[in-house]
Design a protein around this motif. Sequence first.
Motif, mmCIF file in Angstrom:
data_model
loop_
_atom_site.group_PDB
_atom_site.id
_atom_site.type_symbol
_atom_site.label_atom_id
_atom_site.label_comp_id
_atom_site.label_asym_id
_atom_site.label_seq_id
_atom_site.Cartn_x
_atom_site.Cartn_y
_atom_site.Cartn_z
ATOM 1 N N LYS A 116 0.835 -1.199 0.000
ATOM 2 C CA LYS A 116 0.000 0.000 0.000
ATOM 3 C C LYS A 116 0.872 1.253 0.000
ATOM 4 C CE LYS A 116 -2.562 1.141 3.533
ATOM 5 N NZ LYS A 116 -3.224 0.797 4.792
ATOM 6 N N PHE A 132 2.266 1.785 -3.376
ATOM 7 C CA PHE A 132 1.198 2.312 -4.231
ATOM 8 C C PHE A 132 1.076 3.823 -4.034
ATOM 9 C CE2 PHE A 132 -3.191 3.337 -5.257
ATOM 10 C CZ PHE A 132 -3.460 2.566 -6.360
ATOM 11 N N GLU A 133 1.078 4.222 -2.771
ATOM 12 C CA GLU A 133 0.926 5.656 -2.484
ATOM 13 C C GLU A 133 2.167 6.441 -2.924
ATOM 14 O OE1 GLU A 133 -0.289 6.202 1.593
ATOM 15 O OE2 GLU A 133 -2.311 5.462 1.142
ATOM 16 N N ALA A 186 -3.378 14.380 -8.050
ATOM 17 C CA ALA A 186 -4.272 13.234 -7.885
ATOM 18 C C ALA A 186 -4.088 12.615 -6.506
ATOM 19 C CB ALA A 186 -3.997 12.199 -8.972
ATOM 20 N N ARG A 194 -3.384 14.152 -3.798
ATOM 21 C CA ARG A 194 -4.120 15.000 -2.855
ATOM 22 C C ARG A 194 -5.613 14.695 -2.917
ATOM 23 N NH1 ARG A 194 -4.142 20.278 -1.566
ATOM 24 N NH2 ARG A 194 -5.034 20.795 -3.570
ATOM 25 N N TYR A 195 -6.098 14.508 -4.134
ATOM 26 C CA TYR A 195 -7.511 14.174 -4.318
ATOM 27 C C TYR A 195 -7.845 12.870 -3.593
ATOM 28 C CZ TYR A 195 -10.998 11.353 -6.802
ATOM 29 O OH TYR A 195 -12.009 10.482 -7.104
ATOM 30 N N ALA A 196 -6.901 11.907 -3.649
ATOM 31 C CA ALA A 196 -7.145 10.608 -3.033
ATOM 32 C C ALA A 196 -6.919 10.629 -1.526
ATOM 33 C CB ALA A 196 -6.244 9.556 -3.682
ATOM 34 N N GLY A 197 -6.467 11.753 -1.002
ATOM 35 C CA GLY A 197 -6.237 11.835 0.428
ATOM 36 C C GLY A 197 -4.922 11.225 0.865
ATOM 37 N N PHE A 203 -9.929 18.187 -0.165
ATOM 38 C CA PHE A 203 -8.598 18.695 -0.473
ATOM 39 C C PHE A 203 -8.546 20.197 -0.607
ATOM 40 C CE2 PHE A 203 -9.146 18.436 -5.153
ATOM 41 C CZ PHE A 203 -10.184 17.539 -5.213
ATOM 42 N N ASP A 236 -8.984 15.204 5.186
ATOM 43 C CA ASP A 236 -8.417 14.777 3.905
ATOM 44 C C ASP A 236 -9.358 13.832 3.154
ATOM 45 O OD1 ASP A 236 -8.209 12.616 5.568
ATOM 46 O OD2 ASP A 236 -6.266 11.978 4.790
ATOM 47 N N GLY A 237 -8.956 13.490 1.957
ATOM 48 C CA GLY A 237 -9.803 12.665 1.103
ATOM 49 C C GLY A 237 -10.109 11.301 1.696
ATOM 50 N N GLN A 238 -9.150 10.746 2.439
ATOM 51 C CA GLN A 238 -9.392 9.437 3.050
ATOM 52 C C GLN A 238 -10.503 9.512 4.087
ATOM 53 O OE1 GLN A 238 -7.807 6.296 2.474
ATOM 54 N NE2 GLN A 238 -7.290 7.377 0.599
ATOM 55 N N ARG A 283 -13.826 9.784 2.344
ATOM 56 C CA ARG A 283 -14.285 8.522 1.775
ATOM 57 C C ARG A 283 -14.856 7.622 2.865
ATOM 58 N NH1 ARG A 283 -10.414 10.424 -1.463
ATOM 59 N NH2 ARG A 283 -10.639 10.102 -3.709
ATOM 60 N N HIS A 291 -16.293 10.877 -4.952
ATOM 61 C CA HIS A 291 -16.058 12.121 -5.695
ATOM 62 C C HIS A 291 -15.556 11.813 -7.104
ATOM 63 C CE1 HIS A 291 -13.750 16.240 -5.752
ATOM 64 N NE2 HIS A 291 -14.618 16.120 -6.742
ATOM 65 N N VAL A 292 -16.339 12.158 -8.087
ATOM 66 C CA VAL A 292 -15.885 12.109 -9.480
ATOM 67 C C VAL A 292 -15.397 13.514 -9.803
ATOM 68 C CG1 VAL A 292 -16.548 11.730 -11.880
ATOM 69 C CG2 VAL A 292 -17.575 10.347 -10.065
ATOM 70 N N GLY A 347 -8.539 12.728 -11.041
ATOM 71 C CA GLY A 347 -9.265 11.465 -10.904
ATOM 72 C C GLY A 347 -8.446 10.240 -11.237
ATOM 73 N N VAL A 363 -8.800 1.223 -7.869
ATOM 74 C CA VAL A 363 -8.838 1.252 -6.401
ATOM 75 C C VAL A 363 -8.213 2.529 -5.849
ATOM 76 C CG1 VAL A 363 -8.837 -1.243 -6.168
ATOM 77 C CG2 VAL A 363 -6.659 -0.023 -6.211
ATOM 78 N N PHE A 364 -7.833 3.425 -6.755
ATOM 79 C CA PHE A 364 -7.134 4.643 -6.339
ATOM 80 C C PHE A 364 -8.014 5.460 -5.387
ATOM 81 C CE2 PHE A 364 -5.691 9.069 -7.424
ATOM 82 C CZ PHE A 364 -4.531 8.975 -6.697
ATOM 83 N N GLY A 365 -7.495 5.737 -4.219
ATOM 84 C CA GLY A 365 -8.267 6.460 -3.208
ATOM 85 C C GLY A 365 -8.911 5.512 -2.220
ATOM 86 N N HIS A 401 -7.526 2.398 -1.925
ATOM 87 C CA HIS A 401 -6.525 1.337 -1.869
ATOM 88 C C HIS A 401 -6.264 0.850 -0.450
ATOM 89 C CE1 HIS A 401 -4.702 5.342 -1.766
ATOM 90 N NE2 HIS A 401 -3.919 4.830 -0.837
ATOM 91 N N SER A 402 -6.733 1.603 0.572
ATOM 92 C CA SER A 402 -6.526 1.151 1.952
ATOM 93 C C SER A 402 -7.622 0.196 2.408
ATOM 94 C CB SER A 402 -6.500 2.348 2.894
ATOM 95 O OG SER A 402 -5.499 3.242 2.503
ATOM 96 N N GLU A 458 -16.105 5.184 -8.219
ATOM 97 C CA GLU A 458 -16.794 5.993 -7.213
ATOM 98 C C GLU A 458 -18.216 5.501 -6.957
ATOM 99 O OE1 GLU A 458 -15.074 8.105 -5.495
ATOM 100 O OE2 GLU A 458 -13.303 7.877 -6.765
#
Lengths: 365, 560
Positions: free
Chosen positions: A223, A226-227, A237, A239-242, B342, B364-366, B369, B375-376, B384, B396-398, B400-401, B455
């Motif tokens: 993981k 991946f990050e 991107a 940042r968008y994904a957190g 963000f 944050d984004g995590q 979620r 979020h698209v 994206g 799985v981006f975003g 992935h955890s 999403e």
Amino acid sequence: MEKTPKWVDVALIPLLNLLIAFVISGIVVLLIGEDPIKAIKVMVSGALGSPYGWGYTLYYATNFIFTGLAVAVAYHASQFNIGGEGQATLGGLGVALVLLAFPWPHWTIALIAAMAGGAIFGAAWAAIPAYLQAKRGSHIVITTIMFNFIGAAVLNYMLVNVLRPRGSMDPATARFGASTHLPTFHDFPLVGQFFSKSVPANVSFFVAILACYLVWVLIWRTKLGFEIRAFGRSESAARYAGISPVKIVMAAMLISGGLAGLMAINNVMGEAHRLVLNSVEGAGFIGIAVALMGRNHPFGVFLAALLFGFLYQGGGELALETTIPRELITVIQALVILFTGAFDNMLRAPIESFFVARANARKEA
Amino acid sequence: MSTTESNNAGRQATAALATENASDAAEAAHAAATPTGAPAIELKGISKAFGTVQANKDISIRVMPGTIHGIIGENGAGKSTLMSILYGFYKADAGEIWIKGKHTHIPDSQAAISAGIGMVFQHFKLVQNFTVLENIILGAEDGALLRPSLSKARKELKRLAEEYELNVDPDEKIEELSVGHQQRVEILKALYRQADILILDEPTGVLTPAEADHLFRILDFLRKEGKTIILITHKLREIMEITDTVSVMRRGEMTATVKTAETSPEQLAELMVGRKVLLNVDKTPAQPGKTVLEVENLRVKDEDGIERLKGINLEIRAGEILGIAGVAGNGQSELLEILGGFAKGTGHIRINGEEIDLTGKHSDGQSRRRRGISHVPEDRHSLGLILDFAAWENMVFGYHSDPAYQKNRFVMDNAGIVAHTAEAMERFDVRPPIPTLPAKSFSGGNQQKIVLAREIERNPALLLVGQPTRGVDIGAIEFIHKRIIELRDQGAAILLVSVELDEIRALSDRVAVMFDGQVMGIGPVETATQTGMGCLMAGMGGEDVRGMDGWTIAAPEESQ
């Protein structure tokens, strides 16, 4: 849209680059009135022609694997870690402190402790530039370069004022206990008979190979990897994904610094058996070329490290066997770095367009 | 229905009339301003295409000296392209540029400057750590030594400051100046280079109202001095306030040029937005459930400290789509960013009654979620997707955890993710359905489907969607719309941001119109009229807006 075949990308182009570098080196040798064919013979036989030569080639390669991996890991997070030299220097300090602190009963335990010491010191040295980059935006290239100088000064101070044994004139630590000496290739069963006692290649080589595998797992299987890759490819991107930029920059640089620091188990613990000034001998910088040529993939780093190990050892032999001055070896190494690293795109563009054109023509036919 | 039709017919007539009037209007303005002489700028049949996209189609305008000419249009209408051609950044495919009666070639910005054209960009081109004076002479130095140029510029600056109320301290560094003052430096730069044609691209976008007023005073002075000004904007109020003539652009075409005094904001809004064929989306009436999203007094500042969201209030219920209409750059992106985790801000956001952090570790984004916000994003290329990543990695981006994607404590279940991606690609009709292909190898529509699949399949409580069909082919548009409606019917709350009014109308159950970081009006889609929305998008209330039943209007009444 056709893509170039993968083998062109990973094999043909690096080999062509290498070839050009050698041809130009040959011309230089010719210009100073020496025979390039003889020179290459000396280099090959000196580095690869005997177990003795291999013993040195693999020893140097071990150093370069660690520093190459260090650069590669940071690169995946789009951080250019030029501080491998300083991190390896501090890693040496860590290894020396660990080995001198305690009468280690056996080399296996000592190795584990020394690895921890080297990695922690190397990571700590990378942590400061990493923090400055992540939190304050100070450019990591600048700060890591500066930390190379500071690292050299720290080592100098420690050796002269703190670690030098009483009465010694030499700015170096005391010798480590014999029980901490790592088995060299001479000590290995079966192959041991081929290697003489004096070859420096040691068990660290296998630690380096293990490190290659673990870095591969880290980057492409975990993981965190991946990050790191996501952040390295697209910060917006991420940042968008957190994905926290601070976390990734810190993590990648700590791992990078740790890998550079690990190099010390080879040169300090495995070979010198004590810590001396300038023990890293530029391996930190060669790591940059190794990572560049290895395309930041652990397997590529492994191959490139072998090549540079060959150049290093073969170059040394060249200076011994011929009247070619030692400085010329540096020129050859520099040409290899120049063509495989910096000029990589020079060949890449025409070759890629050639293969794309060929593939398109084939599709139409 | 019949009233709409007759309205429509009437408007088309007006539009046609307006187009015919175009040249007359220019003549009239000309007559009013300067008795003699050729137009300051005349464009004849300018066309420009980028690939298959026709950015400018056979555009002709005449601007008389000593007038202010407005160019108004939605985003992507082609305004900026046209001005870039005039300033030498792009080369037109066809057409001629005439400056002061002379056929002029403008291959680069140097040629534009020597033809007397000055441009003030939306994003200033100033050296931050240079002084005002240094910035002014940059590129216009006389000789190798700086000192003579600097003292000459200082004198000139003093004169300009007195003449046009363009006061700036010449020795202040740019980074110390407010945005309004930086803009003055840009204008001064142009004037110092002897520009007598000034192009301003969305000049008030970054200004406070007081600064904007001052800018208009400056423009008025400049007009009186005989300078010609082209003002690009999407704000109707500004057009009405300052311009002499106005051209409306839509989809690369100049739909009308009229005298400002002879037009009304309503007519311009209509011309700007146009009437497009309604997209066909099968949609049953919404069955709204409990409130999912509550937003209260939400404020966001950007890096420069400019407030981009100025106290947003809205709520969305389960099973309902709220469309956010507006010209891009009016705070919609910031709204998505802070909801998506963000951007930082102040105010309150509640999801199912639970407060969400707007700053700090859990903003944050995590964290978003985990709260069930998917979020698209508006920009799939930079946000994206990771274009170099394979489809399966992007799938799985975003997320992935998520434990479902881990093989054990240490490594991810890559094989499992690839299999999951293959199924998701099947369900969302992504072509080609190859999980190992990098995202950059897919077409725009298929890229968007990957993001959407990721999403939507999380089954979010709230789905944020930005420009879902931008750069997407017709077939995919329909598919994407259907999936969004499906998610609504499953009880999700959906916030849809789009600059395409048609899309907003086709998908939304309720519509909010944003302008300048505020919600100008919010109400049911059924009663929203095209003109009314156009007026709100330009920041104005008025009769057409009042006519929309069930709408809550925050926009001020028009000033005229």
